[in-house]
Design a protein around this motif. Structure first.
Motif, PDB file in Angstrom:
ATOM      1  N   TYR A  99      55.851  28.807  34.908  1.00  0.00           N
ATOM      2  CA  TYR A  99      56.548  29.104  34.401  1.00  0.00           C
ATOM      3  C   TYR A  99      55.596  30.800  34.903  1.00  0.00           C
ATOM      4  O   TYR A  99      54.945  30.911  34.070  1.00  0.00           O
ATOM      5  CB  TYR A  99      56.918  29.287  33.308  1.00  0.00           C
ATOM      6  N   THR A 100      56.185  31.724  35.073  1.00  0.00           N
ATOM      7  CA  THR A 100      55.398  33.183  35.141  1.00  0.00           C
ATOM      8  C   THR A 100      55.339  34.175  34.544  1.00  0.00           C
ATOM      9  O   THR A 100      55.458  34.985  34.957  1.00  0.00           O
ATOM     10  CB  THR A 100      55.271  33.589  36.628  1.00  0.00           C
ATOM     11  N   ASP A 101      56.971  33.745  33.234  1.00  0.00           N
ATOM     12  CA  ASP A 101      56.602  34.469  32.548  1.00  0.00           C
ATOM     13  C   ASP A 101      55.476  35.632  31.856  1.00  0.00           C
ATOM     14  O   ASP A 101      55.344  36.482  31.619  1.00  0.00           O
ATOM     15  CB  ASP A 101      57.538  34.315  31.250  1.00  0.00           C
ATOM     16  N   CYS A 102      54.032  35.096  31.580  1.00  0.00           N
ATOM     17  CA  CYS A 102      53.048  35.362  31.440  1.00  0.00           C
ATOM     18  C   CYS A 102      52.814  36.746  31.792  1.00  0.00           C
ATOM     19  O   CYS A 102      51.879  37.473  31.533  1.00  0.00           O
ATOM     20  CB  CYS A 102      52.235  34.295  31.318  1.00  0.00           C
ATOM     21  N   VAL A 103      52.775  36.486  33.216  1.00  0.00           N
ATOM     22  CA  VAL A 103      52.109  37.227  34.757  1.00  0.00           C
ATOM     23  C   VAL A 103      52.858  38.417  34.839  1.00  0.00           C
ATOM     24  O   VAL A 103      51.610  39.493  34.880  1.00  0.00           O
ATOM     25  CB  VAL A 103      52.566  36.855  36.270  1.00  0.00           C
ATOM     26  N   VAL A 138      53.322  40.199  32.144  1.00  0.00           N
ATOM     27  CA  VAL A 138      53.139  41.020  30.190  1.00  0.00           C
ATOM     28  C   VAL A 138      51.504  41.016  30.466  1.00  0.00           C
ATOM     29  O   VAL A 138      50.802  41.637  29.711  1.00  0.00           O
ATOM     30  CB  VAL A 138      53.116  40.304  29.183  1.00  0.00           C
ATOM     31  N   CYS A 139      50.993  40.759  31.652  1.00  0.00           N
ATOM     32  CA  CYS A 139      49.580  40.788  31.585  1.00  0.00           C
ATOM     33  C   CYS A 139      49.154  42.201  32.112  1.00  0.00           C
ATOM     34  O   CYS A 139      49.692  43.012  33.199  1.00  0.00           O
ATOM     35  CB  CYS A 139      49.015  39.778  32.874  1.00  0.00           C
ATOM     36  N   PRO A 140      48.129  43.060  31.249  1.00  0.00           N
ATOM     37  CA  PRO A 140      47.875  44.400  31.631  1.00  0.00           C
ATOM     38  C   PRO A 140      46.640  44.484  32.441  1.00  0.00           C
ATOM     39  O   PRO A 140      46.287  45.476  33.381  1.00  0.00           O
ATOM     40  CB  PRO A 140      47.727  44.891  30.580  1.00  0.00           C
ATOM     41  N   VAL A 141      46.131  43.413  32.930  1.00  0.00           N
ATOM     42  CA  VAL A 141      45.377  43.251  34.278  1.00  0.00           C
ATOM     43  C   VAL A 141      45.082  42.159  34.756  1.00  0.00           C
ATOM     44  O   VAL A 141      44.045  42.143  35.683  1.00  0.00           O
ATOM     45  CB  VAL A 141      43.895  42.843  33.774  1.00  0.00           C
ATOM     46  N   ASP A 142      46.412  41.507  34.972  1.00  0.00           N
ATOM     47  CA  ASP A 142      46.018  40.561  36.481  1.00  0.00           C
ATOM     48  C   ASP A 142      45.794  39.867  36.673  1.00  0.00           C
ATOM     49  O   ASP A 142      45.022  39.883  37.713  1.00  0.00           O
ATOM     50  CB  ASP A 142      46.948  41.988  37.921  1.00  0.00           C
ATOM     51  N   CYS A 143      45.485  39.305  35.538  1.00  0.00           N
ATOM     52  CA  CYS A 143      44.654  38.115  35.566  1.00  0.00           C
ATOM     53  C   CYS A 143      44.387  36.619  35.719  1.00  0.00           C
ATOM     54  O   CYS A 143      43.965  36.219  36.044  1.00  0.00           O
ATOM     55  CB  CYS A 143      43.609  37.952  33.985  1.00  0.00           C
ATOM     56  N   PHE A 144      46.043  36.194  35.897  1.00  0.00           N
ATOM     57  CA  PHE A 144      46.389  35.174  36.084  1.00  0.00           C
ATOM     58  C   PHE A 144      46.655  35.121  38.324  1.00  0.00           C
ATOM     59  O   PHE A 144      46.300  36.215  38.887  1.00  0.00           O
ATOM     60  CB  PHE A 144      48.461  35.547  36.239  1.00  0.00           C
ATOM     61  N   ARG A 145      46.426  33.827  38.304  1.00  0.00           N
ATOM     62  CA  ARG A 145      45.578  32.574  39.829  1.00  0.00           C
ATOM     63  C   ARG A 145      47.231  32.540  39.947  1.00  0.00           C
ATOM     64  O   ARG A 145      47.251  31.511  39.122  1.00  0.00           O
ATOM     65  CB  ARG A 145      44.359  32.741  39.836  1.00  0.00           C
ATOM     66  N   GLU A 146      47.282  31.975  41.266  1.00  0.00           N
ATOM     67  CA  GLU A 146      47.982  31.060  41.321  1.00  0.00           C
ATOM     68  C   GLU A 146      48.314  30.293  41.908  1.00  0.00           C
ATOM     69  O   GLU A 146      48.115  30.415  43.592  1.00  0.00           O
ATOM     70  CB  GLU A 146      49.507  31.754  41.524  1.00  0.00           C
ATOM     71  N   PRO A 202      45.321  36.559  43.257  1.00  0.00           N
ATOM     72  CA  PRO A 202      46.247  36.489  42.176  1.00  0.00           C
ATOM     73  C   PRO A 202      47.900  36.908  42.082  1.00  0.00           C
ATOM     74  O   PRO A 202      48.540  36.381  43.277  1.00  0.00           O
ATOM     75  CB  PRO A 202      46.121  38.036  41.843  1.00  0.00           C
ATOM     76  N   ILE A 203      48.724  36.596  40.742  1.00  0.00           N
ATOM     77  CA  ILE A 203      49.837  36.514  41.258  1.00  0.00           C
ATOM     78  C   ILE A 203      49.776  37.897  40.026  1.00  0.00           C
ATOM     79  O   ILE A 203      49.378  37.745  38.786  1.00  0.00           O
ATOM     80  CB  ILE A 203      50.530  35.569  40.517  1.00  0.00           C
ATOM     81  N   ILE A 204      51.062  38.882  40.648  1.00  0.00           N
ATOM     82  CA  ILE A 204      51.163  39.575  39.549  1.00  0.00           C
ATOM     83  C   ILE A 204      52.376  40.244  39.468  1.00  0.00           C
ATOM     84  O   ILE A 204      53.020  41.010  39.054  1.00  0.00           O
ATOM     85  CB  ILE A 204      50.987  40.998  40.721  1.00  0.00           C
ATOM     86  N   GLU A 205      53.696  39.772  39.881  1.00  0.00           N
ATOM     87  CA  GLU A 205      55.161  39.825  39.564  1.00  0.00           C
ATOM     88  C   GLU A 205      55.512  37.629  39.573  1.00  0.00           C
ATOM     89  O   GLU A 205      55.212  36.719  39.799  1.00  0.00           O
ATOM     90  CB  GLU A 205      55.710  40.511  40.623  1.00  0.00           C
ATOM     91  N   SER A 206      56.109  38.308  38.630  1.00  0.00           N
ATOM     92  CA  SER A 206      56.846  36.484  37.581  1.00  0.00           C
ATOM     93  C   SER A 206      57.422  36.321  39.250  1.00  0.00           C
ATOM     94  O   SER A 206      58.375  36.810  39.915  1.00  0.00           O
ATOM     95  CB  SER A 206      57.632  36.435  37.014  1.00  0.00           C
ATOM     96  N   LYS A 207      58.240  34.914  39.610  1.00  0.00           N
ATOM     97  CA  LYS A 207      58.610  34.451  39.751  1.00  0.00           C
ATOM     98  C   LYS A 207      59.769  32.700  39.665  1.00  0.00           C
ATOM     99  O   LYS A 207      59.548  33.208  37.917  1.00  0.00           O
ATOM    100  CB  LYS A 207      57.661  33.340  41.015  1.00  0.00           C
ATOM    101  N   ALA A 208      60.157  32.384  40.102  1.00  0.00           N
ATOM    102  CA  ALA A 208      61.289  31.646  39.829  1.00  0.00           C
ATOM    103  C   ALA A 208      60.509  30.281  39.485  1.00  0.00           C
ATOM    104  O   ALA A 208      59.420  29.972  39.884  1.00  0.00           O
ATOM    105  CB  ALA A 208      62.708  31.177  41.248  1.00  0.00           C
ATOM    106  N   PRO A 209      60.488  29.495  37.877  1.00  0.00           N
ATOM    107  CA  PRO A 209      59.914  28.208  38.452  1.00  0.00           C
ATOM    108  C   PRO A 209      60.522  26.717  39.310  1.00  0.00           C
ATOM    109  O   PRO A 209      61.810  27.693  39.492  1.00  0.00           O
ATOM    110  CB  PRO A 209      60.749  27.633  36.820  1.00  0.00           C
TER     111      PRO A 209
END
Length: 107
Positions: free
Chosen positions: A14-18, A20-28, A81-88
């Protein structure tokens, strides 16, 4: 301290977390997300957004999931990096409560 994505995310992604992240720290990765520990600012915003309850403060990761601390750091260096949510994934809800999913992690 940083935040860590644990096993519950595998095959759910799920990418809901992406969003709200203010620093784009998620990687996909193919079926998992990780947090780059060098980018995370410990804001806690992602924790409440995760439907799979897969994100924990590093100090709160249970012993059986401690290997995910190193795994997040390792894969964050390899994945983009992933900076926008996607469908799960279409079967994400079916995998949400499954335990012991590490063998399903795609690198």
């Amino acid at each position: 301290m940083t935040y860590v994505v644990t096993e519950s995310c595998i095959r759910c992604k799920y990418t809901d977390c992406v969003d709200v992240c203010p620093v784009d720290c998620f990687r996909e990765g193919p079926n998992f997300l990780v947090i780059d520990p060098d980018e995370c600012i410990d804001c806690t915003l992602c924790v409440a957004e995760c439907p799979a309850e897969a994100i924990f403060a590093e100090d709160d990761v249970v012993a059986s999931q401690h290997h995910f601390i190193a795994l997040n750091a390792e894969l964050a260096k390899q994945w983009k990096p992933i900076i926008e949510s996607k469908a799960p994934p279409v079967d994400a809800d079916e995998w949400r409560d499954v335990k012991d999913k590490l063998q399903h992690l795609e690198r």
